[in-house]
Enzyme design. Sequence first.
Site, mmCIF file in Angstrom:
data_model
loop_
_atom_site.group_PDB
_atom_site.id
_atom_site.type_symbol
_atom_site.label_atom_id
_atom_site.label_comp_id
_atom_site.label_asym_id
_atom_site.label_seq_id
_atom_site.Cartn_x
_atom_site.Cartn_y
_atom_site.Cartn_z
ATOM 1 N N ASP A 61 8.545 -13.001 -7.583
ATOM 2 C CA ASP A 61 9.811 -13.126 -7.091
ATOM 3 C C ASP A 61 11.007 -12.528 -7.938
ATOM 4 O O ASP A 61 11.964 -12.852 -8.062
ATOM 5 C CB ASP A 61 10.426 -14.698 -6.681
ATOM 6 C CG ASP A 61 9.588 -15.390 -5.803
ATOM 7 O OD1 ASP A 61 9.205 -14.823 -4.748
ATOM 8 O OD2 ASP A 61 9.036 -16.256 -6.376
ATOM 9 N N LYS A 103 10.747 -7.190 -7.196
ATOM 10 C CA LYS A 103 9.920 -6.077 -7.200
ATOM 11 C C LYS A 103 10.126 -4.984 -5.844
ATOM 12 O O LYS A 103 10.108 -3.735 -5.980
ATOM 13 C CB LYS A 103 8.251 -6.260 -7.104
ATOM 14 C CG LYS A 103 7.888 -6.882 -8.197
ATOM 15 C CD LYS A 103 6.350 -7.144 -8.413
ATOM 16 C CE LYS A 103 6.249 -8.317 -7.361
ATOM 17 N NZ LYS A 103 6.700 -9.660 -7.386
ATOM 18 N N GLY A 104 10.736 -5.630 -4.839
ATOM 19 C CA GLY A 104 10.811 -4.936 -3.566
ATOM 20 C C GLY A 104 12.150 -3.713 -3.866
ATOM 21 O O GLY A 104 11.941 -2.633 -3.276
ATOM 22 N N LYS A 105 12.970 -4.364 -4.527
ATOM 23 C CA LYS A 105 14.275 -3.508 -4.694
ATOM 24 C C LYS A 105 13.887 -2.291 -5.521
ATOM 25 O O LYS A 105 14.344 -1.106 -5.436
ATOM 26 C CB LYS A 105 15.423 -4.319 -5.411
ATOM 27 C CG LYS A 105 16.365 -3.366 -5.862
ATOM 28 C CD LYS A 105 17.633 -3.896 -6.560
ATOM 29 C CE LYS A 105 18.780 -2.665 -6.811
ATOM 30 N NZ LYS A 105 19.922 -3.476 -7.410
ATOM 31 N N GLY A 133 6.740 -11.906 -1.063
ATOM 32 C CA GLY A 133 7.873 -11.450 -0.037
ATOM 33 C C GLY A 133 8.791 -10.526 -0.929
ATOM 34 O O GLY A 133 9.490 -10.719 -1.847
ATOM 35 N N HIS A 134 8.814 -9.259 -0.353
ATOM 36 C CA HIS A 134 9.706 -8.189 -0.979
ATOM 37 C C HIS A 134 10.956 -7.790 -0.242
ATOM 38 O O HIS A 134 10.838 -7.609 1.057
ATOM 39 C CB HIS A 134 8.921 -6.929 -1.213
ATOM 40 C CG HIS A 134 7.692 -7.073 -2.105
ATOM 41 N ND1 HIS A 134 6.857 -5.977 -2.616
ATOM 42 C CD2 HIS A 134 7.492 -7.945 -2.908
ATOM 43 C CE1 HIS A 134 6.018 -6.531 -3.590
ATOM 44 N NE2 HIS A 134 6.098 -7.598 -3.832
ATOM 45 N N THR A 135 12.054 -8.135 -0.665
ATOM 46 C CA THR A 135 13.291 -7.985 -0.128
ATOM 47 C C THR A 135 13.838 -6.728 -0.584
ATOM 48 O O THR A 135 14.090 -6.232 -1.680
ATOM 49 C CB THR A 135 14.362 -9.257 -0.391
ATOM 50 O OG1 THR A 135 13.755 -10.408 0.058
ATOM 51 C CG2 THR A 135 15.684 -9.141 0.542
ATOM 52 N N ARG A 156 -18.803 -14.466 0.773
ATOM 53 C CA ARG A 156 -19.316 -13.439 1.725
ATOM 54 C C ARG A 156 -19.510 -13.774 3.057
ATOM 55 O O ARG A 156 -20.502 -13.496 3.891
ATOM 56 C CB ARG A 156 -20.715 -13.045 1.041
ATOM 57 C CG ARG A 156 -20.760 -12.320 -0.335
ATOM 58 C CD ARG A 156 -22.305 -12.011 -0.688
ATOM 59 N NE ARG A 156 -23.072 -13.298 -1.003
ATOM 60 C CZ ARG A 156 -23.012 -13.928 -2.202
ATOM 61 N NH1 ARG A 156 -21.986 -13.379 -3.127
ATOM 62 N NH2 ARG A 156 -23.771 -14.847 -2.527
ATOM 63 N N GLN A 179 3.357 -11.014 -6.230
ATOM 64 C CA GLN A 179 3.275 -11.773 -7.268
ATOM 65 C C GLN A 179 3.755 -11.383 -8.639
ATOM 66 O O GLN A 179 4.282 -10.333 -8.750
ATOM 67 C CB GLN A 179 2.080 -12.674 -7.078
ATOM 68 C CG GLN A 179 1.897 -13.415 -5.895
ATOM 69 C CD GLN A 179 1.214 -12.656 -4.687
ATOM 70 O OE1 GLN A 179 0.169 -11.975 -5.024
ATOM 71 N NE2 GLN A 179 1.679 -12.809 -3.521
#
Length: 438
Positions: free
Chosen positions: A13, A16-18, A40-42, A143, A224
Amino acid sequence: MANVAVIGAQWGDEGKGKIVDFLAPHFSIVARYQGGPNAGHTVVFGGVRHALHHIPSGIFHDGVLCLIGGGALVDPDKILEEIEGLRAAGIRPEGRLRISSRAHIILPLHRELDAARELRLGAAAIGTTKKGIGPAYGAKVERWGVRLIDLADPPEVADRLQRALDSGLGDWLRVLGAKVPDLSQVERQAAAWWERLSPFAGSVRHALNGALGSGAPILFEGAQGALLDVDFGTYPFVTSSNTMAGGIPAGLGVPPRAVEQVVGVSKAYATRVGGGPFPTEETGAIGAALRERGHEFGTTTGRPRRCGWFDAVAMRLAVEVSGLDAIALTKFDVLSGIDPVRLSVAYEIDGERRTEMPLTAKELARAVPVYEDWPGWSQDVRGARSLSELPAAARAVLDRIAEISGTAVGMVSTGPDREETIVLEGLVQQIVAARGTR
């Protein structure tokens, strides 16, 4: 300029998305290597907020190919929702999104297992997102997992699950009170998923190794954070994959030398979602203020995040294990008006000063942070785009974060919008200067 990885340097959190969205125009490919819809990348631009869970954040830039590797997990229903959401926003993923045929599928069965296990653990629960991540990775190593390509053969999917049910999985489901799947329904669902997802399926390995051969620049996107790595994180309160930069070669099928530079994303403070020790957590007024100012609620779960101060001990682990060349520091504007600003430089555990993360969660739970207090600043730095726009006290905190972390701060986010960003000297500035905008 090198191929670059952007990974989380805390407990996830981190924003990273930005950072990926900001850097993506300077690359030909953005590739995700691990995790699933528990991420969740915002991304915010033009005042509009976009939330992603599977799809790399480079999807918002024309001409950037977005890849999901075989080390990642795919929930078919969720990724189809994501694809439809992009289309509704005027973004066409066709031709720009490719999912590895080797990527394992999260089945409804995995979500059932995840939720049932957490319920059974009660107060000892890990605090998972209940998205089926652990059970799906477990099926992979046991497996009996189902890959994207396997959906093309629905009877084989049903046969594989039947063998797993017969070898003990069925008994385990009944003990947990979870639903035993209807295999005829599984077959029908597999066929329906394949019909809609097959246009996006392909070889991510070939695309990436072709890019390496031609010199097309690659941005590797992590999910993550470092402290949730299954091997080096705060075990057992971790995710089920390798979040460190070392997970990239295995998750994408590229040689280790393909990862040439690594940027670690960290908040200017710290947050954590779910269970597990969190030494710098603030449960009182400061924690509440950070949560409110930083809008600290999970992109994927909506859960309130636990908030606390910047932890250099945790950061140094990420720097060492992933070889961070720079830190992208996010939510720096949230610290405006807080005085003092605290930075944890070490722990005391049972009266002993420690500068490295302990190996056990029980030890970490006994850790007392050793803080340095730095003068705060009253000026609102939201939207600052250059270092000169920051007050002297803010610049001093940035300098000290770099010093105690053992690597440079290359980028500072001063607001959620992609334009609210300061690029400092170093790696990030080199990326922007060397490549321009596609």
